[in-house]
Design a protein around this motif. Structure first.
Motif, short mmCIF file in Angstrom:
data_model
loop_
_atom_site.label_atom_id
_atom_site.label_comp_id
_atom_site.label_asym_id
_atom_site.label_seq_id
_atom_site.Cartn_x
_atom_site.Cartn_y
_atom_site.Cartn_z
N ILE A 199 -5.75 -0.29 8.79
CA ILE A 199 -5.78 -1.39 8.16
C ILE A 199 -4.67 -2.35 8.28
O ILE A 199 -3.30 -1.60 8.44
N ASP A 200 -4.94 -3.54 8.55
CA ASP A 200 -3.65 -4.43 8.82
C ASP A 200 -2.85 -4.82 7.53
O ASP A 200 -3.15 -5.96 6.89
N VAL A 201 -1.68 -4.19 6.93
CA VAL A 201 -1.31 -4.57 5.71
C VAL A 201 0.15 -4.98 6.03
O VAL A 201 0.88 -4.26 6.90
N PRO A 202 0.43 -6.11 5.56
CA PRO A 202 1.85 -6.78 5.97
C PRO A 202 3.02 -5.95 5.13
O PRO A 202 2.53 -5.26 4.17
N LEU A 203 4.19 -6.12 5.43
CA LEU A 203 5.31 -5.73 4.77
C LEU A 203 5.27 -6.43 3.42
O LEU A 203 4.90 -7.48 3.07
N ASN A 204 5.95 -5.82 2.31
CA ASN A 204 6.37 -6.64 1.23
C ASN A 204 7.91 -6.98 1.19
O ASN A 204 8.60 -6.75 2.13
N ASP A 205 8.26 -7.60 0.10
CA ASP A 205 9.50 -8.03 0.26
C ASP A 205 10.52 -7.02 0.26
O ASP A 205 11.62 -7.26 0.97
N TYR A 206 10.50 -5.88 -0.36
CA TYR A 206 11.44 -4.92 -0.03
C TYR A 206 11.32 -4.45 1.28
O TYR A 206 12.39 -3.89 1.87
N GLY A 207 10.19 -4.28 2.04
CA GLY A 207 10.20 -3.77 3.22
C GLY A 207 10.72 -4.70 4.19
O GLY A 207 11.39 -4.07 5.08
N ARG A 208 10.67 -5.96 3.95
CA ARG A 208 11.49 -7.13 4.94
C ARG A 208 13.15 -6.90 4.53
O ARG A 208 13.69 -6.96 5.42
N GLU A 209 13.17 -6.48 3.14
CA GLU A 209 14.51 -6.35 2.88
C GLU A 209 15.20 -5.34 3.50
O GLU A 209 16.60 -5.42 4.03
N ILE A 210 14.85 -3.94 3.51
CA ILE A 210 15.38 -2.90 4.23
C ILE A 210 15.31 -2.95 5.92
O ILE A 210 16.45 -2.58 6.46
N ALA A 211 14.22 -3.65 6.39
CA ALA A 211 14.37 -4.26 7.83
C ALA A 211 15.72 -4.95 8.15
O ALA A 211 16.37 -4.89 9.08
N HIS A 212 15.99 -6.12 7.36
CA HIS A 212 17.15 -6.77 7.42
C HIS A 212 18.33 -6.27 7.34
O HIS A 212 19.31 -6.28 8.23
N ILE A 213 18.34 -5.13 6.33
CA ILE A 213 19.66 -4.45 6.27
C ILE A 213 19.70 -3.49 7.53
O ILE A 213 20.98 -3.61 7.89
N THR A 214 18.72 -3.03 7.79
CA THR A 214 18.85 -2.07 9.31
C THR A 214 19.30 -3.20 10.28
O THR A 214 20.22 -2.63 11.21
N TRP B 17 0.88 -1.27 -0.09
CA TRP B 17 -0.20 0.04 -0.02
C TRP B 17 1.03 1.30 0.00
O TRP B 17 0.37 2.19 -0.67
N ASN B 18 1.87 1.28 0.64
CA ASN B 18 2.82 2.29 0.36
C ASN B 18 3.44 2.58 -0.98
O ASN B 18 3.37 3.57 -1.47
N LYS B 19 3.68 1.31 -1.73
CA LYS B 19 3.89 1.32 -3.00
C LYS B 19 3.10 1.92 -4.14
O LYS B 19 3.37 2.73 -4.87
N THR B 20 1.93 1.82 -3.75
CA THR B 20 0.67 2.05 -4.48
C THR B 20 0.09 3.28 -4.12
O THR B 20 -1.07 3.64 -4.43
N SER B 21 0.48 3.89 -3.14
CA SER B 21 -0.01 5.10 -2.47
C SER B 21 -1.31 5.09 -1.97
O SER B 21 -2.05 6.14 -2.12
N LYS B 22 -1.64 4.13 -1.15
CA LYS B 22 -2.93 3.93 -0.63
C LYS B 22 -2.66 4.35 0.77
O LYS B 22 -1.82 4.17 1.42
N ILE B 23 -3.42 5.12 1.34
CA ILE B 23 -3.32 5.31 2.83
C ILE B 23 -3.76 4.34 3.79
O ILE B 23 -4.88 3.69 3.57
N GLN B 24 -2.98 3.95 4.74
CA GLN B 24 -3.37 2.61 5.61
C GLN B 24 -4.07 2.88 6.67
O GLN B 24 -4.71 1.99 7.05
N GLY B 25 -3.81 3.75 7.34
CA GLY B 25 -4.38 4.02 8.74
C GLY B 25 -4.00 2.81 9.74
O GLY B 25 -3.17 2.28 9.95
#
Length: 224
Positions: free
Chosen positions: A23-38, A13-21
């Motif tokens: 709503i329970d939206v999981p990370l996508n693969d890139y979100g997990r990748e940058i978390a692991h980099i961190t 939803w970040n990627k497609t510019s939807k507001i989340q508030g």
């Protein structure tokens, strides 16, 4: 005492510019990748957090689980949830900014927050600020032995927590950009005001211009 606030990783939803508030939206693969980099950066820099708090929403909790030590407890606190946009959650951010007739109520939330009056399904900024400030005040009461605290939450929640540290006019609420996996550090001493020590620290390379390889206009995160 020091408390580090981190925004969750990227979602679809970040990627497609939807507001989340809320709503329970999981990370996508890139979100997990940058978390692991961190997380890898934490290990290289010998960064350890004694206590970890998270919003109970899955995108924050999943990020916290990646950032935590193996088996470390994560304490969920509902006060760390994103602001609720009510029935407008899932709406397209760019349609909101364009002034679509069916989205005019939520438009002020982003373009003129000082004028925003949510309908009965949404959350007022005053209530949002009250619940996030109460979380910080509880941290002040509970932790007095120089513990290092990590708080994983959301873009709006990060801004609200920082509003408790240094109040700004409401019209400026969204002007500071807290991209995914952004770190801000606040500190306090007994009976003294909160202090902002670090704002907008990242442990991965941001792609600031154009459309990034992951498809999000303006970089690797949505505007919020």
């Amino acid at each position: 005492m020091k408390l580090t606030i981190v925004r969750h990783g990227v979602t679809e939803w970040n990627k497609t510019s939807k507001i989340q508030g809320q709503i329970d939206v999981p990370l996508n693969d890139y979100g997990r990748e940058i978390a692991h980099i961190t997380r890898s950066a934490y290990e290289k820099k010998h960064i350890h957090y004694d206590v970890i708090y998270s919003s109970p929403l899955i995108r924050a909790y999943e990020t916290a689980r990646i950032l935590a030590d193996t088996g470390q407890e994560i304490i969920c606190d509902a006060r760390l949830k994103e602001i609720s946009y009510g029935k407008y959650e899932g709406s397209d951010y760019h349609r909101i900014l364009a002034g679509q007739d069916d989205l005019l109520t939520i438009r002020d939330c982003f373009l003129a927050p000082q004028n925003y009056v949510p309908d009965e399904t949404g959350e007022r900024f005053s209530d949002f600020f009250a619940r996030t400030r109460s979380f910080l005040e509880d941290m002040r009461k509970m932790y007095t032995n120089e513990e290092s605290i990590l708080v994983v939450c959301h873009g709006g929640t990060t801004r609200a927590l920082l509003q408790a540290v240094k109040e700004r006019p409401l019209e400026d609420f969204w002007k500071t950009k807290h991209k995914n996996l952004c770190h801000s550090v606040i500190s306090w001493e007994k009976d003294k005001p909160f202090q902002l020590e670090i704002q907008e620290l990242y442990y991965y390379e941001l792609e600031e211009r154009g459309t990034c390889q992951h498809g999000t206009p303006g970089g690797c995160v949505a505007p919020l």
